[in-house]
Write a protein that holds these residues in place. Structure first.
Motif, PDB file in Angstrom:
ATOM      1  N   GLN A  52       0.472  -1.452  -0.210  1.00 57.94           N
ATOM      2  CA  GLN A  52      -0.214  -0.082  -0.406  1.00 57.94           C
ATOM      3  C   GLN A  52       1.000   1.098  -0.289  1.00 57.94           C
ATOM      4  O   GLN A  52       2.070   1.452   1.181  1.00 57.94           O
ATOM      5  N   TRP A  53       0.363   1.862  -0.888  1.00 61.76           N
ATOM      6  CA  TRP A  53       1.068   3.553  -1.329  1.00 61.76           C
ATOM      7  C   TRP A  53       0.552   4.678  -0.003  1.00 61.76           C
ATOM      8  O   TRP A  53      -0.446   4.778  -0.111  1.00 61.76           O
ATOM      9  N   HIS A  54       1.520   5.484   0.628  1.00 63.82           N
ATOM     10  CA  HIS A  54       0.964   6.328   1.700  1.00 63.82           C
ATOM     11  C   HIS A  54       1.648   7.812   1.561  1.00 63.82           C
ATOM     12  O   HIS A  54       3.178   7.522   1.200  1.00 63.82           O
ATOM     13  N   PRO A  55       0.833   9.016   1.224  1.00 61.05           N
ATOM     14  CA  PRO A  55       1.794   9.833   1.202  1.00 61.05           C
ATOM     15  C   PRO A  55       2.363  10.240   2.254  1.00 61.05           C
ATOM     16  O   PRO A  55       2.020  10.532   2.993  1.00 61.05           O
ATOM     17  N   PHE A  56       3.763  10.615   2.023  1.00 65.69           N
ATOM     18  CA  PHE A  56       4.459  11.153   3.356  1.00 65.69           C
ATOM     19  C   PHE A  56       3.676  12.564   3.694  1.00 65.69           C
ATOM     20  O   PHE A  56       2.930  13.489   3.286  1.00 65.69           O
ATOM     21  N   PRO A  57       3.651  13.122   5.116  1.00 67.99           N
ATOM     22  CA  PRO A  57       3.421  14.486   5.856  1.00 67.99           C
ATOM     23  C   PRO A  57       3.831  15.654   5.064  1.00 67.99           C
ATOM     24  O   PRO A  57       5.071  15.607   4.570  1.00 67.99           O
ATOM     25  N   ALA A  58       3.185  16.998   4.683  1.00 67.85           N
ATOM     26  CA  ALA A  58       3.408  17.482   4.091  1.00 67.85           C
ATOM     27  C   ALA A  58       4.845  18.135   4.398  1.00 67.85           C
ATOM     28  O   ALA A  58       5.057  18.511   4.114  1.00 67.85           O
ATOM     29  N   PRO A  59       5.399  17.933   6.145  1.00 64.43           N
ATOM     30  CA  PRO A  59       6.485  18.826   6.630  1.00 64.43           C
ATOM     31  C   PRO A  59       8.182  18.110   5.920  1.00 64.43           C
ATOM     32  O   PRO A  59       9.134  18.629   5.412  1.00 64.43           O
ATOM     33  N   GLU A  60       7.852  16.277   5.543  1.00 64.47           N
ATOM     34  CA  GLU A  60       8.294  15.138   4.892  1.00 64.47           C
ATOM     35  C   GLU A  60       8.309  15.976   4.144  1.00 64.47           C
ATOM     36  O   GLU A  60       9.767  15.789   3.654  1.00 64.47           O
ATOM     37  N   VAL A  61       7.971  15.874   2.928  1.00 64.51           N
ATOM     38  CA  VAL A  61       7.313  16.418   1.607  1.00 64.51           C
ATOM     39  C   VAL A  61       8.471  17.928   1.581  1.00 64.51           C
ATOM     40  O   VAL A  61       9.404  17.909   0.474  1.00 64.51           O
ATOM     41  N   ALA A  62       8.701  19.035   2.471  1.00 68.47           N
ATOM     42  CA  ALA A  62       9.349  19.753   2.422  1.00 68.47           C
ATOM     43  C   ALA A  62      10.559  19.659   2.273  1.00 68.47           C
ATOM     44  O   ALA A  62      11.396  20.358   1.597  1.00 68.47           O
ATOM     45  N   ARG A  63      11.063  18.968   3.481  1.00 72.90           N
ATOM     46  CA  ARG A  63      12.322  18.209   4.260  1.00 72.90           C
ATOM     47  C   ARG A  63      12.522  17.789   2.694  1.00 72.90           C
ATOM     48  O   ARG A  63      13.959  18.326   2.272  1.00 72.90           O
ATOM     49  N   ILE A  64      12.072  16.472   2.063  1.00 76.35           N
ATOM     50  CA  ILE A  64      12.856  15.825   0.370  1.00 76.35           C
ATOM     51  C   ILE A  64      12.460  17.102  -0.297  1.00 76.35           C
ATOM     52  O   ILE A  64      13.672  17.176  -1.106  1.00 76.35           O
ATOM     53  N   GLN A  65      12.166  17.857  -0.787  1.00 74.18           N
ATOM     54  CA  GLN A  65      12.110  18.711  -2.141  1.00 74.18           C
ATOM     55  C   GLN A  65      13.932  19.829  -1.655  1.00 74.18           C
ATOM     56  O   GLN A  65      13.344  20.334  -2.374  1.00 74.18           O
ATOM     57  N   GLN A  66      13.407  20.057  -0.286  1.00 76.15           N
ATOM     58  CA  GLN A  66      14.959  21.176   0.535  1.00 76.15           C
ATOM     59  C   GLN A  66      15.713  20.295   0.038  1.00 76.15           C
ATOM     60  O   GLN A  66      17.138  20.792  -0.792  1.00 76.15           O
ATOM     61  N   ALA A  67      15.813  18.505   0.521  1.00 73.80           N
ATOM     62  CA  ALA A  67      17.131  18.313   0.235  1.00 73.80           C
ATOM     63  C   ALA A  67      17.582  18.052  -1.533  1.00 73.80           C
ATOM     64  O   ALA A  67      18.365  18.599  -1.778  1.00 73.80           O
ATOM     65  N   LEU A  68      16.529  18.069  -2.352  1.00 70.05           N
ATOM     66  CA  LEU A  68      16.349  18.063  -3.771  1.00 70.05           C
ATOM     67  C   LEU A  68      17.386  19.049  -4.456  1.00 70.05           C
ATOM     68  O   LEU A  68      18.153  19.219  -4.620  1.00 70.05           O
TER      69      LEU A  68
END
Length: 112
Positions: A52-68
């Motif tokens: 099953q796929w689950h969305p990351f919480p919004a703050p963690e999406v922001a953290r991933i995007q910041q790393a990229l």
């Protein structure tokens, strides 16, 4: 040392950054100071042991995007009080406590 973001074979860029799921009115997550994603749509997600796929919480999406954005291919995300080491090149995350590894995927039009 991880390769620069330009060597990744995905379509990272503004489309991914702008497609993370969050409340339209949020600009900053006060718990970590990271900018919150603004638009509604596909988001980064992870797959559990049942497939099953689950969305990351919004703050963690922001953290991933910041790393990229910073050219980093590895970061740490926290969900439900647990830390996960996210490898954005291998597209997997590892539970730092148990060592369990789970696939992750970037936003696409097909992800939900």
């Amino acid at each position: 040392q991880p390769p620069p973001a330009s060597s990744r074979s995905h379509s990272s860029g503004k489309g991914i950054r702008d497609s993370a799921q969050a409340s339209a009115g949020d600009s900053t997550d006060t718990s970590n100071g990271l900018p919150s994603p603004r638009s509604v749509g596909p988001t980064w997600s992870w797959q559990d042991g049942t497939g099953q796929w689950h969305p990351f919480p919004a703050p963690e999406v922001a953290r991933i995007q910041q790393a990229l954005d910073e050219g980093k291919m590895k970061t740490v995300v926290t969900m439900e009080g647990r830390e996960f080491f996210a490898d954005l090149e291998a597209m997997q995350q590892m539970d730092t406590e148990t060592g369990d590894v789970f696939p992750i995927r970037e936003p696409t039009l097909e992800s939900k």
